[in-house]
Scaffold this motif. Structure first.
Motif, PDB file in Angstrom:
ATOM      1  N   LEU A 108       0.831  -1.213   0.000  1.00 42.81           N
ATOM      2  CA  LEU A 108       0.000   0.000   0.000  1.00 42.81           C
ATOM      3  C   LEU A 108       0.864   1.261   0.000  1.00 42.81           C
ATOM      4  O   LEU A 108       0.534   2.245  -0.646  1.00 42.81           O
ATOM      5  N   ARG A 153       3.846  15.082  -2.174  1.00 44.37           N
ATOM      6  CA  ARG A 153       2.481  15.558  -2.383  1.00 44.37           C
ATOM      7  C   ARG A 153       1.776  15.892  -1.083  1.00 44.37           C
ATOM      8  O   ARG A 153       0.662  16.406  -1.097  1.00 44.37           O
ATOM      9  N   GLU A 186       5.121  19.174 -14.133  1.00 45.53           N
ATOM     10  CA  GLU A 186       4.277  18.130 -13.556  1.00 45.53           C
ATOM     11  C   GLU A 186       2.867  18.670 -13.389  1.00 45.53           C
ATOM     12  O   GLU A 186       2.684  19.793 -12.923  1.00 45.53           O
ATOM     13  N   ARG A 212      -0.613  17.818 -11.426  1.00 46.02           N
ATOM     14  CA  ARG A 212      -1.318  16.990 -10.446  1.00 46.02           C
ATOM     15  C   ARG A 212      -2.813  17.228 -10.603  1.00 46.02           C
ATOM     16  O   ARG A 212      -3.248  18.367 -10.777  1.00 46.02           O
ATOM     17  N   ASP A 229      -5.933  12.045  -7.865  1.00 45.01           N
ATOM     18  CA  ASP A 229      -4.891  11.376  -7.085  1.00 45.01           C
ATOM     19  C   ASP A 229      -3.814  12.353  -6.616  1.00 45.01           C
ATOM     20  O   ASP A 229      -2.662  11.965  -6.456  1.00 45.01           O
ATOM     21  N   ALA A 230      -4.209  13.607  -6.393  1.00 51.52           N
ATOM     22  CA  ALA A 230      -3.189  14.616  -6.061  1.00 51.52           C
ATOM     23  C   ALA A 230      -2.522  14.351  -4.716  1.00 51.52           C
ATOM     24  O   ALA A 230      -1.372  14.737  -4.512  1.00 51.52           O
ATOM     25  N   THR A 231      -3.212  13.681  -3.796  1.00 51.35           N
ATOM     26  CA  THR A 231      -2.619  13.424  -2.480  1.00 51.35           C
ATOM     27  C   THR A 231      -1.641  12.255  -2.533  1.00 51.35           C
ATOM     28  O   THR A 231      -0.554  12.327  -1.977  1.00 51.35           O
ATOM     29  N   LEU A 232      -2.042  11.183  -3.202  1.00 50.84           N
ATOM     30  CA  LEU A 232      -1.289   9.928  -3.089  1.00 50.84           C
ATOM     31  C   LEU A 232      -0.537   9.538  -4.358  1.00 50.84           C
ATOM     32  O   LEU A 232       0.291   8.621  -4.328  1.00 50.84           O
ATOM     33  N   GLY A 233      -0.824  10.186  -5.464  1.00 49.84           N
ATOM     34  CA  GLY A 233      -0.109   9.861  -6.692  1.00 49.84           C
ATOM     35  C   GLY A 233      -0.271   8.405  -7.073  1.00 49.84           C
ATOM     36  O   GLY A 233      -1.383   7.856  -7.069  1.00 49.84           O
ATOM     37  N   LEU A 290       0.238   5.810  -5.522  1.00 50.39           N
ATOM     38  CA  LEU A 290      -0.280   4.915  -4.480  1.00 50.39           C
ATOM     39  C   LEU A 290      -1.808   4.933  -4.405  1.00 50.39           C
ATOM     40  O   LEU A 290      -2.413   4.088  -3.753  1.00 50.39           O
ATOM     41  N   GLU A 291      -2.427   5.912  -5.049  1.00 50.61           N
ATOM     42  CA  GLU A 291      -3.891   5.996  -5.017  1.00 50.61           C
ATOM     43  C   GLU A 291      -4.478   4.749  -5.671  1.00 50.61           C
ATOM     44  O   GLU A 291      -4.079   4.367  -6.770  1.00 50.61           O
ATOM     45  N   ASN A 292      -5.441   4.108  -4.981  1.00 49.10           N
ATOM     46  CA  ASN A 292      -6.046   2.911  -5.592  1.00 49.10           C
ATOM     47  C   ASN A 292      -7.545   3.040  -5.815  1.00 49.10           C
ATOM     48  O   ASN A 292      -8.201   2.096  -6.215  1.00 49.10           O
ATOM     49  N   ARG A 293      -8.080   4.215  -5.574  1.00 53.42           N
ATOM     50  CA  ARG A 293      -9.488   4.430  -5.913  1.00 53.42           C
ATOM     51  C   ARG A 293      -9.566   5.073  -7.283  1.00 53.42           C
ATOM     52  O   ARG A 293      -8.798   5.962  -7.622  1.00 53.42           O
TER      53      ARG A 293
END
Lengths: 100, 452
Positions: free
Chosen positions: A48, A83, B348, B350, B355-359, B361-364
């Motif tokens: 994760l 970020r 870049e 965003r 997905d600006a917070t998690l890049g 790693l975002e899975n939604r």
């Protein structure tokens, strides 16, 4: 399977200095603590957070009903690619993790 | 026994006034407050400035100076001005002078500066006396030379020396969060494990109680442990709130490294004395080699950011390809028109709402109503960043998904839509430096300010 966030009272992620990130999962009772401790594998958390499993530090703390993970920050705080300056957003990944 | 009054987790955050009064009435031996941390990012250390407004800082510092005068005990602040750089110490000293004059106070102020000359740090690196901590970035002389500020985190020895001048007020540059609270109990011979543990619990003010925003706590240190009591009437410290605080911002909840050793709370015992107070015993201080941690920040470029919002449904649903196309076209145009090498700058985008917070790693994956387009341009100079922003601007306004469609127009919240961010700083040290004499790397001065 329910999301982890629906079982526990709080998931908090925060910088532990600019180079580390730490995540605390606060469970309300020993039964929930045991469920989270057993249902959340190191490999899941490493995946994760996008870090190598060997770098993950884990603390299961029964006296607090807390499961804690610390990882080197995937991106050092404040670098161009960072970020989330305070590291608070990583908690969402665990909150939404589906657990048995 | 040493009684330490902590008004808040940081100067500028606010606190419960009535609780502060109660704390002063309890006759503390010292009032100690933290002034910052690295938590807001490298820019503050890089520039040597405070995150909090001068006006807010002055209001709260005035109240603490008044509380100090009333209690007749020293007031100490660590990591002054968010980052604890020398310039931030001078900034707070300046505020202190103003207040003293306005209040008709005469006070002796000790300043403890933590700024490190580059030569000293390079000598330590060359002499094998600089040690990387886990996850430290690579370090070389050129990186040390590029730092705009390097500070060392002072421990109890340096804070104690400042208190030893007989100062009414100690304005310390970078210290560990705990050192300002632990210093007096350690000097007076209270239990060292308790001193550091109580200081860790207390450094965030009332965060380790049921009412975090009330700020004010009192910690009593003695030969065998410490007792913590919140000063707000409705707040309680419980064995849970106190023991859980070791989790906060700590990568290891049982071990805390400090100059000259480490704290081990593995065997600490937490006992509720009543519904509001907790007694802690069994914390252990383990002496070790004397080192101080270093923090440094350097400029790695200059940034312009542009912000637009896309609401049109078709563009929202294809926003990733749209953004990738804008990035590529802006990159090409910066190379072609500004003559920058392609590896000398970055572009870049965003996607806020995606997905600006998690890049990565975002899975939604959900289609939002609208998407914020945050364009980030990083160039070697501020002038180049400004130019690049002007090249980005028309793409954020009008870039079509395909060649053969009417020109779209997106929502610009501002005119201009791009903003100069100034320098981008990076933290570049996560190292400890060995010291033979704890005071050798710090500068202690005293100042008489105000008038009788």
């Amino acid at each position: 399977m329910p999301e982890l966030g629906s079982l526990v009272s709080k998931v908090r992620s925060k910088n532990a200095g600019p180079f580390w990130l730490t995540v605390d999962i606060f469970c309300d009772d020993p039964a929930t603590f045991a469920r989270v401790r057993d249902g959340l594998q190191d490999a899941d958390v490493a995946r994760l957070f996008g870090v190598e499993r060997q770098l993950l530090k884990r603390f299961d703390i029964p006296s607090l009903n807390v499961v804690k993970f610390s990882v080197p920050r995937p991106v050092v705080q404040g670098m161009r690619a960072d970020r989330d300056m305070h590291g608070a957003g990583w908690a969402c990944l665990l909150e939404e993790f589906q657990i048995e | 026994m040493t009684r330490v009054l902590v008004p808040a987790g940081a100067l500028g955050l606010g606190y419960d006034r009535a609780a502060l009064e109660r704390g002063v009435a309890n006759q503390p031996d010292i009032i100690a407050i933290d002034g910052g941390s690295t938590d807001s990012g490298p820019s503050y250390l890089g520039r040597g400035v405070s995150k909090y407004s001068r006006a807010s800082t002055k209001v709260e510092w005035r109240e603490l100076m008044q509380a100090r005068a009333k209690a007749g005990v020293p007031l100490v602040i660590g990591t002054a001005g968010t980052c604890g750089a020398d310039a931030a110490v001078d900034w707070l000293l300046d505020i202190t002078r103003e207040i003293a004059l306005e209040e008709g106070m005469k006070v002796k102020v000790a300043t403890l500066k933590s700024g490190q000359p580059k030569e000293r740090v390079k000598a330590a690196l060359g002499g094998g006396r600089l040690h990387a901590l886990p996850a430290a970035p690579d370090l070389c002389e050129a990186i040390i030379d590029a730092c705009t500020n390097i500070v060392a985190l002072a421990g109890v020895e340096q804070v104690a020396a400042a208190l030893g001048t007989g100062a009414d007020i100690v304005i310390a540059g970078r210290t560990t969060d705990t050192a300002i609270i632990a210093a007096l109990p350690v000097v007076r011979g209270d239990n060292a494990g308790a001193a550091w543990h109580g200081a860790k619990v207390g450094e965030c003010g009332a965060l380790a109680t049921t009412q975090p925003n009330s700020g004010v706590i009192q910690i009593d240190f003695d030969a065998s442990g410490f007792t913590i009591e919140p000063m707000a009437a409705e707040a309680s410290a419980t064995p849970y709130t106190v023991s859980a605080h070791m989790l906060y911002e700590n990568s290891d909840p049982f071990i805390l490294h400090e100059p000259g050793g480490h704290l081990d709370v593995t065997r600490s015992e937490y006992e509720a004395l009543d519904s509001r107070r907790v007694r802690v015993k069994g914390s252990k201080w383990v002496p070790g080699r004397y080192t101080v941690k270093l923090e440094g920040a350097r400029v790695v470029g200059y940034q312009t950011v542009g912000l637009a919002v896309i609401r049109e449904r078709r563009y929202v649903s294809h926003v990733r390809e749209w953004a990738a196309d804008v990035e590529a076209k802006v990159r090409d145009k910066i190379v072609a028109r500004m003559g920058l090498a392609s590896d000398a700058f970055s572009v870049e985008i965003r996607l806020i709402g995606m997905d600006a917070t998690l890049g990565a790693l975002e899975n939604r994956r959900e289609v939002p109503v609208e998407v914020g387009i945050l364009g980030i341009l990083t160039c070697p100079t501020a002038e180049q960043a400004a130019e690049a922003g002007k090249i980005l601007n028309p793409y954020l306004l009008h870039h079509p998904l395909t060649e053969d469609e009417p020109m779209p127009t997106f929502a610009f919240p501002f005119s201009p839509a791009e903003m100069q961010r100034g320098a981008l700083y990076e933290f570049c040290l996560n190292h400890v430096m060995e010291l033979d004499d704890p005071l050798a790397a710090f500068v202690l001065e005293t100042h008489e300010v105000g008038h009788a």
